[in-house]
Design an enzyme around this catalytic site. Structure first.
Site, PDB file in Angstrom:
ATOM      1  N   ARG A  83       6.556  48.767  15.280  1.00 28.44           N
ATOM      2  CA  ARG A  83       5.732  49.738  14.553  1.00 28.44           C
ATOM      3  C   ARG A  83       6.032  51.108  15.148  1.00 28.44           C
ATOM      4  NH1 ARG A  83       2.962  46.180  11.923  1.00 28.44           N
ATOM      5  NH2 ARG A  83       2.198  47.732  10.489  1.00 28.44           N
TER       6      ARG A  83
ATOM      7  N   ASP B  44      10.045  60.024   1.809  1.00 23.93           N
ATOM      8  CA  ASP B  44       9.423  59.042   2.696  1.00 23.93           C
ATOM      9  C   ASP B  44      10.070  57.696   2.356  1.00 23.93           C
ATOM     10  OD1 ASP B  44       7.915  57.088   3.902  1.00 23.93           O
ATOM     11  OD2 ASP B  44       5.968  57.930   3.339  1.00 23.93           O
TER      12      ASP B  44
ATOM     13  N   GLU C 195       4.773  63.689  27.934  1.00 24.34           N
ATOM     14  CA  GLU C 195       4.461  64.723  26.926  1.00 24.34           C
ATOM     15  C   GLU C 195       5.563  65.761  26.869  1.00 24.34           C
ATOM     16  OE1 GLU C 195       0.636  66.387  27.672  1.00 24.34           O
ATOM     17  OE2 GLU C 195      -0.406  64.657  26.852  1.00 24.34           O
TER      18      GLU C 195
ATOM     19  N   LYS D 152       9.412  48.249   8.820  1.00 29.31           N
ATOM     20  CA  LYS D 152       9.446  47.509   7.547  1.00 29.31           C
ATOM     21  C   LYS D 152      10.854  46.917   7.376  1.00 29.31           C
ATOM     22  CE  LYS D 152       5.697  50.102   5.391  1.00 29.31           C
ATOM     23  NZ  LYS D 152       5.222  51.132   6.272  1.00 29.31           N
TER      24      LYS D 152
ATOM     25  N   TYR E 236       4.067  58.630  31.391  1.00 28.88           N
ATOM     26  CA  TYR E 236       3.662  59.783  30.562  1.00 28.88           C
ATOM     27  C   TYR E 236       4.833  60.733  30.405  1.00 28.88           C
ATOM     28  CZ  TYR E 236      -0.995  60.291  28.709  1.00 28.88           C
ATOM     29  OH  TYR E 236      -2.091  60.200  27.911  1.00 28.88           O
TER      30      TYR E 236
ATOM     31  N   THR F 205       8.903  54.844   8.446  1.00 29.58           N
ATOM     32  CA  THR F 205       8.401  53.934   9.462  1.00 29.58           C
ATOM     33  C   THR F 205       9.607  53.149   9.966  1.00 29.58           C
ATOM     34  OG1 THR F 205       7.933  52.324   7.729  1.00 29.58           O
ATOM     35  CG2 THR F 205       6.067  53.616   8.510  1.00 29.58           C
TER      36      THR F 205
HETATM   37  C1  LIG Z   1       5.734  54.858   2.016  1.00 22.59           C
HETATM   38  C2  LIG Z   1       4.882  54.719   3.240  1.00 22.59           C
HETATM   39  N1  LIG Z   1       4.689  55.779   4.037  1.00 22.59           N
HETATM   40  C3  LIG Z   1       3.921  55.713   5.128  1.00 22.59           C
HETATM   41  C4  LIG Z   1       3.285  54.558   5.495  1.00 22.59           C
HETATM   42  C5  LIG Z   1       2.358  54.569   6.661  1.00 22.59           C
HETATM   43  O1  LIG Z   1       2.792  53.872   7.718  1.00 22.59           O
HETATM   44  P1  LIG Z   1       1.779  53.392   8.888  1.00 22.59           P
HETATM   45  O2  LIG Z   1       1.034  52.245   8.330  1.00 22.59           O
HETATM   46  O3  LIG Z   1       2.715  53.063   9.989  1.00 22.59           O
HETATM   47  O4  LIG Z   1       0.893  54.554   9.205  1.00 22.59           O
HETATM   48  C6  LIG Z   1       3.458  53.417   4.705  1.00 22.59           C
HETATM   49  C7  LIG Z   1       2.781  52.159   5.101  1.00 22.59           C
HETATM   50  O5  LIG Z   1       2.566  51.256   4.399  1.00 22.59           O
HETATM   51  C8  LIG Z   1       4.261  53.502   3.544  1.00 22.59           C
HETATM   52  O6  LIG Z   1       4.422  52.452   2.733  1.00 22.59           O
END
Ligand SMILES: Cc1ncc(COP(=O)(O)O)c(C=O)c1O
Length: 429
Positions: A225, A190, A47, A219, A45, A216
């Site tokens: 993950r 993002d 935090e 990918k 843990y 993320t």
């Molecule tokens: C552009 C984008 N942002 C955020 C996410 C969310 O990711 P997670 O599935 O890990 O919550 C995704 C997932 O497909 C995504 O394509």
């Protein structure tokens, strides 16, 4: 290893080895990433943040987290990296919480135009707790900047998302910056789908243009993950307190203890992405997508292809997904811009090359795979979605069963099993 779970994992291994994984948001991690992810770090843990934890015994964890942060900043050219978000969606929630108050206007690309749920879709936190305004793509499937500018001037967003989940074109971040500046909005990229391509120099980096970045790690970046929130130099200038606001949004805002095994695995993936061989990988992902797209009669400027199936019939996404799955090719049904049917029974599929490229496949293999895809798609002709809503669920159930028994698809499945098994899957012996 007597647990039923390990038997099921073995079964999934067979699927991953003998099939063609073409969901563009998926990938195969290395053995080292798997090792870190399955390590004893899950026992701890922690935090809080490095040197400011609520629990003792975190000397080593601090070192790991700082190492991951440093690697991320070096790789992306950012000033601060928070590596604790459990996944992409919580990272986006935390980034929104850090710069917006509930009820503030947040703009993002509509789900039906290739945006993500967390950028302002119905039923997502992003439209429940914030006032979501969606911009869209035009008839050419590209972002409609005239609409985006008009909406921004009208609604004065506090934050604008630039990020996509089903968009086959490159993004010009400078255009978004100009619009964000007109209204003083935070501009947040993002880059979940394209972070690996950015690292590899195959897609422009948003760092010069945006204030914050979320991504993320699982990918194109080929990590476990997980997710990160990055602050650019611009972001710090806009608000020198931004680091603390992001951390506060993570804990106590949204999360509890960080997943230290995940942080360690992210660090391993970032080390791997820092090597020259990763650049080659990213270049090959894009080359493969361009060839595959051309073979399928469309275009891709990144790692993914959005394919309209309107030429095959009405509402064919589900049927195509089922036919391809029966043939051993995993893709996902997807809405197409201006979707004529519905998000549940969409008219397209989304597919991509990151996972296949991790198995060492190149242009030659893409041409072969495109041939199988086209052959398999011929089998959905005549299975148009019923116009009556009530009949659809039962119809899809029947189509799935039919596709499983289809002799042509069975034959392709055999060919694919033989073909795919020749390309090793990283992390699977
Ligand atoms: C552009 C984008 N942002 C955020 C996410 C969310 O990711 P997670 O599935 O890990 O919550 C995704 C997932 O497909 C995504 O394509």
């Amino acid at each position: 290893m007597s647990s039923k779970v390990f038997k099921l994992i073995d079964k999934e291994k067979v699927r991953q080895v003998t099939g063609l994984e073409m969901i563009p948001s998926e990938n195969y991690v290395s053995e080292d990433v798997l090792k870190a992810l399955g390590s004893i770090l899950t026992n701890k843990y922690s935090e809080g943040f490095p040197h400011a934890r609520y629990y003792g015994g975190n000397e080593v964890i601090d070192e790991i987290e700082i190492y991951a942060q440093d690697l991320a900043n070096k790789l992306f050219g950012t000033k601060f990296a928070c590596v604790q978000p459990y996944s992409g969606s919580p990272a986006n929630f935390a980034a929104t919480m850090a710069v917006c108050n509930p009820g503030d206007v947040v703009m993002g690309l509509a789900l039906s135009s290739g945006g993500h749920l967390t950028h302002g879709a119905n039923l997502s936190f992003s439209s429940i707790f914030y006032k979501a305004v969606n911009y869209t793509v035009g008839k050419d499937w590209q972002i409609n900047f005239a609409e985006l500018e008009a909406l921004a001037k009208k609604h004065k967003p506090k934050m604008i998302w630039v990020g996509t989940t089903a968009y086959p074109f490159k993004l010009d971040y400078s255009k978004f910056r100009k619009i964000a500046d007109l209204v003083g909005a935070w501009l947040v990229a993002d880059i979940s789908h394209i972070s690996g391509l950015i690292v590899g120099g195959v897609h422009p980096s948003p760092v010069k243009y945006v204030d914050l970045i979320t991504t993320t790690t699982h990918k194109t970046l080929r990590g476990p993950r997980g997710a990160m929130i990055l602050v650019t130099e611009r972001g710090y200038k806009k608000d020198p307190e931004i680091k603390g606001k992001i951390e506060k949004a993570i804990i106590p805002g949204l999360q509890g203890g960080p997943h230290n095994h995940q942080t360690a695995a992210i660090a391993v993936a970032l080390e791997e992405a820092s090597k020259p061989v990763f650049k080659k990988y990213a270049e090959q992902v894009a080359k493969n997508a361009a060839v595959l797209a051309k073979e399928l009669g469309t275009v891709s400027e990144n790692h993914l292809i959005l394919l309209s199936l309107n030429d095959y019939g009405f509402g064919m996404g589900y049927q195509a997904q089922a036919a391809l799955e029966a043939a051993g090719i995993t893709v996902n049904k997807n809405t197409i811009p201006g979707e004529p049917v519905s998000p549940f029974y969409p008219s397209g599929i989304r597919l991509g090359t990151p996972a296949l490229t991790s198995r060492g496949m190149k242009e030659k293999e893409m041409i072969k795979i495109a041939g199988w895809i086209k052959e398999a798609l011929e089998e959905i002709r005549g299975y148009d979605l019923p116009k009556e809503q009530e009949a659809r669920k039962e119809f899809i159930k029947k189509v799935k069963a039919k596709m499983k028994e289809n002799p042509k698809l069975k034959k392709i499945r055999k060919e694919i099993s033989k073909f795919a098994s020749k390309y090793p899957v990283p992390g699977i012996k």
